[in-house]
Each structure stands twice: as C-alpha cells, then as structure tokens.
Scaffold this motif. Structure first.
Motif, mmCIF file in Angstrom:
data_model
loop_
_atom_site.group_PDB
_atom_site.id
_atom_site.type_symbol
_atom_site.label_atom_id
_atom_site.label_comp_id
_atom_site.label_asym_id
_atom_site.label_seq_id
_atom_site.Cartn_x
_atom_site.Cartn_y
_atom_site.Cartn_z
ATOM 1 N N ASP A 186 35.542 20.890 43.668
ATOM 2 C CA ASP A 186 34.968 22.296 43.312
ATOM 3 C C ASP A 186 35.053 22.833 41.915
ATOM 4 O O ASP A 186 34.446 23.489 41.410
ATOM 5 C CB ASP A 186 35.507 23.144 44.483
ATOM 6 C CG ASP A 186 34.461 22.884 45.902
ATOM 7 O OD1 ASP A 186 33.247 22.268 45.666
ATOM 8 O OD2 ASP A 186 35.378 23.149 46.879
ATOM 9 N N THR A 187 36.416 22.518 41.505
ATOM 10 C CA THR A 187 36.913 23.098 40.167
ATOM 11 C C THR A 187 36.139 22.448 39.173
ATOM 12 O O THR A 187 35.599 22.824 38.229
ATOM 13 C CB THR A 187 38.486 22.687 39.934
ATOM 14 O OG1 THR A 187 39.308 23.666 40.934
ATOM 15 C CG2 THR A 187 38.712 23.113 38.576
ATOM 16 N N GLU A 190 32.662 24.159 38.979
ATOM 17 C CA GLU A 190 32.789 25.318 38.105
ATOM 18 C C GLU A 190 33.154 25.446 36.423
ATOM 19 O O GLU A 190 32.294 25.941 35.866
ATOM 20 C CB GLU A 190 33.808 26.073 38.750
ATOM 21 C CG GLU A 190 33.686 26.735 40.144
ATOM 22 C CD GLU A 190 34.833 27.351 40.699
ATOM 23 O OE1 GLU A 190 35.943 27.208 40.230
ATOM 24 O OE2 GLU A 190 34.844 27.543 42.238
ATOM 25 N N SER A 191 33.763 24.156 36.319
ATOM 26 C CA SER A 191 34.139 24.137 34.843
ATOM 27 C C SER A 191 33.052 23.231 34.012
ATOM 28 O O SER A 191 32.942 23.200 32.892
ATOM 29 C CB SER A 191 35.521 23.131 34.805
ATOM 30 O OG SER A 191 35.323 21.932 35.324
ATOM 31 N N PRO A 193 29.210 23.135 34.670
ATOM 32 C CA PRO A 193 27.958 23.651 35.351
ATOM 33 C C PRO A 193 26.728 22.801 35.339
ATOM 34 O O PRO A 193 25.841 22.728 36.070
ATOM 35 C CB PRO A 193 27.654 24.949 34.857
ATOM 36 C CG PRO A 193 28.572 25.034 33.577
ATOM 37 C CD PRO A 193 29.670 24.336 33.718
ATOM 38 N N GLY A 210 30.612 22.951 47.410
ATOM 39 C CA GLY A 210 29.840 22.980 46.329
ATOM 40 C C GLY A 210 28.754 22.003 46.321
ATOM 41 O O GLY A 210 27.597 22.082 45.582
#
Length: 279
Positions: A186-187, A190-191, A193, A210
C-alpha cells in the motif's frame, strides 16, 4: 490511457491440454489487479504471459506496448518487475546487493559490473521505503521470509518498471510478516501512483487494501473480470472456488468464511435407545 498490459483472447495448450482458454486482460497505469482462483486454475500461466516469459498458443499479448512474438523477450523482461518468493538465490548476499541485482535482471551480481552512486542511492531509498533500512547490510540467509519478500519488491523497482508482477508474495509468511508485506504494498501504491501491479493469490486475506481490479479464473477460463467491488462478491467467489462462502470487506481488506449449512435433525433407527448407546 495506453495499457501497460493487454492480453486478448489468449489460449495456452500444454501436451494437448488447454491450460488457459480465451482469457482477456487489460491493465492500465495505476491499476492494481488481483488474479484469483483455485490451484490449477491457470493463474501462474497467465502471469508468465504478463511477464513475457512464455508465448500464448493462440491470441495476442502486448506488454508495455510490445507484442510477444515480435520482440526479444529477455530485453522486454528487464522492464517488468517480477516478485517471486521462490527467488533462487544461494549466495549470502547483503540486502542492498540483492536489491541492486534488479538492475542487471540477474540472481547474482554480474562480474565486473558496478552500480553508479545514483543507483546505490536509489537502492537505499527503496530499501527504506520497504521498511528495511535497519537491515540493509543483513545477509540473505539471516532474513525472515517476510524480509525477503520486501527485499524482492525493492529489487523489482530498481529498473523503474511500469508494471510489477507479484506471484503469491505472502507464501510462507506468518501473520505479522503478511501484514508488514501488505502495508509495504500500500505504501508502494501511494509513492508510485503510475505503477501498475498484478498480484496472484488464492487467499483473499492476502490482498492489499489498494487492490482496484480483479480477474477470477476457474478451470483456465475467466469467470469474472473488472472493478474489484463488482468482481469480489460472495456469489462470484463461491463459483470460483466451487464452495459456498460469505465474503466481507472491512477497512479495505477482505475476509472469507464458509456459509453455514442448515443442520438437519439426525434420523436414528427406531430401535436405538439409551441402553444401546451405553453398551
């Protein structure tokens, strides 16, 4: 938006037996797909097509805009990240050295190859992103299975791929290891996209929150495909695994339980008595 992966009506036949039949899959930048199905459903075969490892018997596959059959597969694979928990490393390499092999698409460091300072800096950033900064000098044999999985994810990101394939990344992990791995995924979403991912599993509990899309495979055929909320339903999963289940989603994560069957009253023989039960 141009797809990073498009498989159109692909069929794979091995020894006269179809492993996949008429399967279509389109993955666009920023999408995170789950391939789900029982053992033998064809998940790993489809993933090998996505990763430019094998060719389809029928149909077409385009990876990063290049059609299989008209491009050097080895060259194309260098631009696709692949996370395999069965990574065949045997040497006691440090975490940072394992991550750097992602640049050469090799298991061991290549002779006389040396990373640039910029590449070493990128490796350090990815190691930190995956929560392994304190283990960057740890050697492969000393890592837990979860630490190995996160190391391999960092390795897959070194060549700055647009597509990352994850082949049952939670295999062999305990509860804590699985949760750290899913948090890392999930990190990563986000980092990065624009990054697209395809994750293979047969356990819905192993899907990151996600996840955006899903493809259900049964006996080599696509049972359902599309947005995750439309595909991951109790009825669809029950059909996919040929077992009645109840699917729930809470805080973005899925859990599955077998549906309770209505108990029927036992039909004992009329001659059965308390005396019989104690003899």
């Amino acid at each position: 938006m141009t797809p990073v992966l498009h498989a159109d009506g692909v069929t794979v036949v091995r020894d006269g037996r179809p492993i996949l039949e008429e399967v279509t899959l389109t993955v666009r930048p920023g999408e995170h797909w789950a391939l789900l199905g029982a053992n033998g459903a064809g998940k790993s075969t489809l993933l090998s097509l996505c990763g430019a490892v094998t060719h389809p018997t029928h149909g077409t596959v385009e990876v990063l805009g290049r059609r299989l059959g008209s491009v050097d597969l080895r060259e194309l694979r260098a631009y696709v990240g692949h996370v395999n928990p069965r990574h065949p490393l045997r040497s006691p390499l440090r975490v940072r050295d394992v991550v750097l092999t992602g640049l050469t698409n090799s298991v061991e460091p290549l002779p006389r190859w040396r990373p640039t300072p910029e590449q070493e800096e990128r490796a350090g950033r990815l190691i930190a992103l995956l929560g392994l900064a304190h283990r960057k000098d740890a050697r492969w044999p000393t890592l837990s299975q979860g630490e190995r999985g996160r190391t391999l994810i960092a390795r897959s990101l070194m060549p700055k791929p647009r597509l990352v394939l994850l082949d049952e990344p939670a295999t062999g992990l305990d509860l804590a290891g699985r949760e750290r791995l899913l948090d890392s995924l999930d990190t990563l979403r986000e980092s990065h996209p624009e990054l697209a991912t395809v994750l293979v599993t047969h356990h819905l509990e192993e899907l990151p929150a996600g996840t955006t899309h899903a493809l259900l495979l049964r006996d080599g055929r696509a049972l359902a495909s599309g947005a995750v909320d439309d595909v991951l339903t109790s009825d669809q999963i029950s059909k996919c695994f040929d077992h009645p289940v109840r699917l729930e989603r809470r805080d973005g994560r899925w859990s599955v339980r077998a549906r309770q069957r209505r108990a029927s009253s036992p039909s004992w023989p009329s001659t059965f008595s308390r005396k019989d039960s104690t003899t």
